[in-house]
Write an enzyme that holds these catalytic residues in place. Structure first.
Site, PDB file in Angstrom:
ATOM      1  N   ASP A  91       2.563  -5.212  15.477  1.00  0.00           N
ATOM      2  CA  ASP A  91       3.498  -4.324  14.774  1.00  0.00           C
ATOM      3  C   ASP A  91       3.979  -4.935  13.463  1.00  0.00           C
ATOM      4  O   ASP A  91       5.172  -4.927  13.151  1.00  0.00           O
ATOM      5  CB  ASP A  91       4.698  -3.966  15.662  1.00  0.00           C
ATOM      6  CG  ASP A  91       5.429  -2.724  15.142  1.00  0.00           C
ATOM      7  OD1 ASP A  91       4.827  -1.967  14.366  1.00  0.00           O
ATOM      8  OD2 ASP A  91       6.606  -2.526  15.511  1.00  0.00           O
TER       9      ASP A  91
ATOM     10  N   VAL B 151      -4.762   3.349  13.805  1.00  0.00           N
ATOM     11  CA  VAL B 151      -3.922   4.430  14.312  1.00  0.00           C
ATOM     12  C   VAL B 151      -2.455   3.996  14.321  1.00  0.00           C
ATOM     13  O   VAL B 151      -2.132   2.816  14.433  1.00  0.00           O
ATOM     14  CB  VAL B 151      -4.331   4.870  15.740  1.00  0.00           C
ATOM     15  CG1 VAL B 151      -5.762   5.366  15.759  1.00  0.00           C
ATOM     16  CG2 VAL B 151      -4.124   3.753  16.757  1.00  0.00           C
TER      17      VAL B 151
ATOM     18  N   GLY C 288      15.690   2.539  12.067  1.00  0.00           N
ATOM     19  CA  GLY C 288      15.763   2.373  10.614  1.00  0.00           C
ATOM     20  C   GLY C 288      15.845   0.917  10.206  1.00  0.00           C
ATOM     21  O   GLY C 288      15.544   0.562   9.067  1.00  0.00           O
TER      22      GLY C 288
ATOM     23  N   HIS D  27       4.373   0.363  12.581  1.00  0.00           N
ATOM     24  CA  HIS D  27       4.755   1.725  12.955  1.00  0.00           C
ATOM     25  C   HIS D  27       5.580   2.422  11.882  1.00  0.00           C
ATOM     26  O   HIS D  27       5.799   3.628  11.953  1.00  0.00           O
ATOM     27  CB  HIS D  27       5.492   1.737  14.303  1.00  0.00           C
ATOM     28  CG  HIS D  27       6.913   1.280  14.266  1.00  0.00           C
ATOM     29  ND1 HIS D  27       7.317   0.010  14.643  1.00  0.00           N
ATOM     30  CD2 HIS D  27       8.059   1.924  13.917  1.00  0.00           C
ATOM     31  CE1 HIS D  27       8.625  -0.101  14.527  1.00  0.00           C
ATOM     32  NE2 HIS D  27       9.097   1.044  14.082  1.00  0.00           N
TER      33      HIS D  27
ATOM     34  N   SER E 116      13.905  -1.141  11.639  1.00  0.00           N
ATOM     35  CA  SER E 116      12.535  -1.599  11.890  1.00  0.00           C
ATOM     36  C   SER E 116      11.909  -2.159  10.626  1.00  0.00           C
ATOM     37  O   SER E 116      11.917  -1.519   9.579  1.00  0.00           O
ATOM     38  CB  SER E 116      11.683  -0.440  12.405  1.00  0.00           C
ATOM     39  OG  SER E 116      12.071  -0.049  13.694  1.00  0.00           O
TER      40      SER E 116
ATOM     41  N   ILE F 124      -7.385  -0.519  14.943  1.00  0.00           N
ATOM     42  CA  ILE F 124      -8.494   0.411  14.724  1.00  0.00           C
ATOM     43  C   ILE F 124      -8.084   1.512  13.750  1.00  0.00           C
ATOM     44  O   ILE F 124      -8.878   2.395  13.453  1.00  0.00           O
ATOM     45  CB  ILE F 124      -8.990   1.027  16.041  1.00  0.00           C
ATOM     46  CG1 ILE F 124      -7.910   1.901  16.679  1.00  0.00           C
ATOM     47  CG2 ILE F 124      -9.462  -0.055  17.004  1.00  0.00           C
ATOM     48  CD1 ILE F 124      -8.421   2.724  17.853  1.00  0.00           C
TER      49      ILE F 124
END
Length: 560
Positions: A147, A273, A220, A115, A222, A271
Site C-alpha cells: 500500500d 488494480v 483522509g 489505495h 491515508s 498487477i
C-alpha cells in the site's frame, strides 16, 4: 642545508701557516685572534605554526524540515479523480477522493498510499495547506501489497522530510500529520508508539509489519506522515480501526526498500488494480476474492482484460480473500517475478460470469457462470437462470438498467434500488416498538446503513398513522437534527413529482470520510394528502445523484 661558514675559514688559516713554514720565511708574527662572523641574513628564522583550521560546517538545506512546527510545509493533500466501481454503491463517475502524502525530495518526489492514487485519471496536489495553487502529479511506481506509492509533483524547490535515524521504540512520542476528512486545513495529532511491530493484514493490503500508535488518524490521513518530535519521518499512515481506536503506519524499515524501487519507476507486488478483499455468499454459495475498483491502463490486469467491478477469484488456482484479507493474493505475487505468466479466474459481478485467462499471457475468456448467474457454462454451480437470484419480493427493473424493483412484505409500496444493494428488508415500519406503517430498506449492508453516515442505502416508509398526527415538515425537523451530527447541511428544498409533494433536506460531507451525501424527503400524495406520510432517506457517495433520482422517480405507495 647550508654548512656553517666558520669551519672553512679555520681550514684556510691553517693552510697559510703551513705554507709559510715550508718556504723558510722570516719569523712569523702571531695571527690575530679570529672574530665571530655575523649571523647569516639569508637563513629563515623558525616561526610558530599557524593553528589548524576548523573543517567547514555541513550545509543544511533551508528546504529540509527540521522541527515539528515546520512539518506542515512538506505535507500534501492529494485528490485522485477517476471512475471507480465499489461493491457497495456501484459506479462512481469522475469522483475525486482525497488522501494525504509527504514530500521526501525537493524535486517533488512524494510518498502516499497505493489505495489513494491507483486507477485515477487525474492527480491534483496542494502543498502545505496552500489551496491557492494546484499542482499536477504523476505516479512513478506503486505496491498494492505494501500500500505504497511514489508520485512526482510538477515543479521543484519543495520543502521535504528525511527519515528518522535510530530504532523506533514503544513509548516514543509521535505525531500524525495530514488532511483528514477531505478538509484542506492541516491537522496534527499526538500520541506514542504502542507497538513497534504489529500485524499489517487488511482487506486492501498485506504488510508484514506495521507501527501501531495512538496519534489519532481519520479517513483522509491515508498516505500522510507519522513524524517524531523533530519532524523526522517515522512511517506512512495507512489504516485505522475506529471501533477499537487503533491507528497504524507503515514503518520506515518496511517502507524504505520498496520506496527506493518505486522511485525508479518500478511497480512492486502489483498487477495494476485498486482493490480489496471481499467475502460473502450468493445463493448460499460462498464467494470471495479481490474486488477491482479500478484498473491502471497498460498494467498486467488491463492487458488481461480485467475490468472495474470484476472479482479476481483465483490466481494460480489459489482462491483469494477467504479470510477477508489480501494475504493470499499478496503471497502469490511475492512468490513470482513481476513479468511471470500466471493463471487468473475472474467473476464479472454484473452477470456473475466466469472468465479465465492469464496475467502476462492470454487474455481472459468467458468459460461459464458462477452460482446461478448467466445462461450456461461448465462451472460455478447452478446455471439455470438468466440472472443471479434476486432478494425476495424483487425483480429486475424493466425501466432502469442495473436496478431491481422491490416490494415490501405486504405489497403496499414499491421502489427501484441498485442491484448491488442486495440486503433488502420489506418488513413493517416500527416506531418505539409500535408498528406504524410499511417500509422497505435496501443496502449492501442494512446494519451499516442504519449505523453509519457513510454507508449507502435507502429507507422508504409510508404511514397512515403519522398522517393523522402531523405533517411532513415535522418529520424533516426531526431528522434534520439527526443528520446534523454527522453531516453538513445544504438546505431545505421543495419537492413535487406530479404524484407526491413535500420537501427534502440535503446534507453533504457525511461520515468519517466526508465522502457521502444524504437526502431526506418527506411527502404526501397530492390527491389525498391525509392518506399517508412518506419518508425516503437515501445515503449515497458524493455526487451519485443518479441513484437518488431513480429512487425518487420510482417510489410508489398503494393502499395502506
Amino acid at each position: 642545508m647550508k654548512k656553517h661558514p666558520l669551519k672553512p675559514l679555520l681550514w684556510l688559516m691553517n693552510i697559510v701557516i703551513i705554507v709559510s713554514l715550508a718556504c723558510g720565511g722570516s719569523t712569523p708574527t702571531a695571527a690575530p685572534a679570529p672574530t665571530q662572523p655575523p649571523p647569516p641574513t639569508d637563513v629563515p628564522q623558525p616561526t610558530e605554526p599557524p593553528p589548524p583550521t576548523e573543517p567547514p560546517a555541513p550545509t543544511v538545506s533551508p528546504l529540509l524540515i527540521s522541527s515539528l512546527g515546520d512539518v506542515e510545509r512538506a505535507v500534501i493533500q492529494i485528490e485522485a479523480e477517476g471512475t471507480f466501481i465499489d461493491p457497495e454503491v456501484g459506479w462512481n463517475v469522475n469522483v475525486g477522493k482525497r488522501g494525504s502524502g509527504v514530500i521526501i525530495d525537493p524535486s517533488g518526489i512524494a510518498i502516499t498510499n497505493n489505495h489513494v492514487v491507483t486507477g485515477a485519471a487525474i492527480l491534483r496536489v496542494w502543498v502545505g495547506g496552500d489551496t491557492s495553487k494546484t499542482y499536477n502529479a504523476k505516479v512513478l511506481g506503486v505496491s498494492e501489497c505494501s500500500d505504497l506509492a511514489v508520485i512526482d509533483i510538477d515543479g521543484d524547490g519543495f520543502p521535504y522530510m528525511q527519515w528518522v535515524d535510530g530504532t523506533i521504540n514503544v513509548g516514543q512520542q509521535v505525531y500524525a500529520a495530514g488532511f483528514p476528512l477531505g478538509d484542506p486545513r492541516f491537522t496534527l495529532t499526538d500520541g506514542i508508539v504502542s507497538k513497534a511491530s504489529a500485524d499489517g493484514e487488511t482487506s486492501w493490503a498485506s504488510v508484514d509489519s506495521v507501527i501501531e500508535h495512538t496519534a489519532k488518524i481519520n479517513p483522509g490521513n491515508s498516505g500522510g506522515p507519522l513524524v517524531d518530535a523533530n519532524g523526522a519521518l517515522v512511517g506512512i499512515n495507512y489504516a485505522i480501526v475506529s471501533e477499537t481506536d487503533q491507528n497504524f503506519a507503515i514503518s520506515r524499515d518496511e517502507a524504505l526498500p520498496i520506496i527506493d524501487q518505486l522511485r525508479l519507476g518500478k511497480n512492486i507486488e502489483s498487477i495494476g488494480v485498486n482493490g480489496g478483499a471481499v467475502y460473502g455468499t450468493i445463493n448460499e454459495d460462498p464467494i470471495s476474492g479481490v474486488w477491482v475498483r479500478s484498473v491502471a491502463s497498460g498494467s498486467p490486469a488491463d492487458n488481461a482484460g480485467i475490468l472495474p467491478g470484476d472479482i479476481i477469484y483465483m490466481i494460480e488456482n489459489e482462491v483469494l480473500g477467504l479470510d477477508g484479507t489480501m494475504a493470499d493474493y499478496c503471497d502469490v505475487l511475492r512468490s513470482r517475478n513481476s513479468g511471470d505468466t500466471m493463471s487468473v479466474t475472474v467473476i464479472r459481478w454484473s452477470d456473475l460470469s466466469l472468465w479465465e485467462g492469464q496475467l502476462n499471457g492470454d487474455e481472459i475468456e468467458l468459460t461459464g457462470y458462477f452460482a446461478g448467474g448467466g445462461t450456461g457454462g461448465d462451472t460455478g454451480g447452478d446455471t439455470g437462470g438468466d440472472t443471479a437470484s434476486l432478494p425476495a419480493n424483487c425483480l429486475e427493473s424493466e425501466d432502469n438498467y442495473g436496478y431491481m424493483s422491490c416490494l415490501d412484505d405486504s405489497y403496499s409500496i414499491m421502489v427501484d434500488v441498485p442491484l448491488e444493494w442486495w440486503d433488502v428488508n420489506g418488513g413493517s415500519w416500527t416506531w418505539d416498538g409500535d408498528e406504524i406503517g410499511v417500509a422497505i430498506s435496501a443496502a449492501p449492508s442494512n446494519a451499516d446503513f442504519f449505523d453509519y453516515y457513510d454507508a449507502p442505502g435507502v429507507f422508504f416508509g409510508a404511514s397512515a398513522t403519522f398522517a393523522q398526527i402531523g405533517g411532513y415538515v415535522q418529520f424533516l425537523d426531526y431528522y434534520n437534527g439527526t443528520y446534523l451530527d454527522g453531516c453538513k447541511y445544504s438546505g431545505r428544498y421543495d419537492y413535487n413529482d406530479g404524484i407526491y409533494r413535500g420537501k427534502y433536506d440535503a446534507f453533504y460531507n457525511c461520515g468519517g470520510t466526508g465522502g457521502f451525501d444524504t437526502y431526506v424527503l418527506s411527502a404526501v400524495p397530492i390527491d389525498t394528502p391525509t392518506a399517508a406520510i412518506i419518508l425516503v432517506i437515501v445515503q449515497v457517495p458524493k455526487g451519485e445523484t443518479t441513484i437518488v433520482d431513480t429512487i425518487w422517480n420510482t417510489f410508489l405507495v398503494g393502499d395502506l
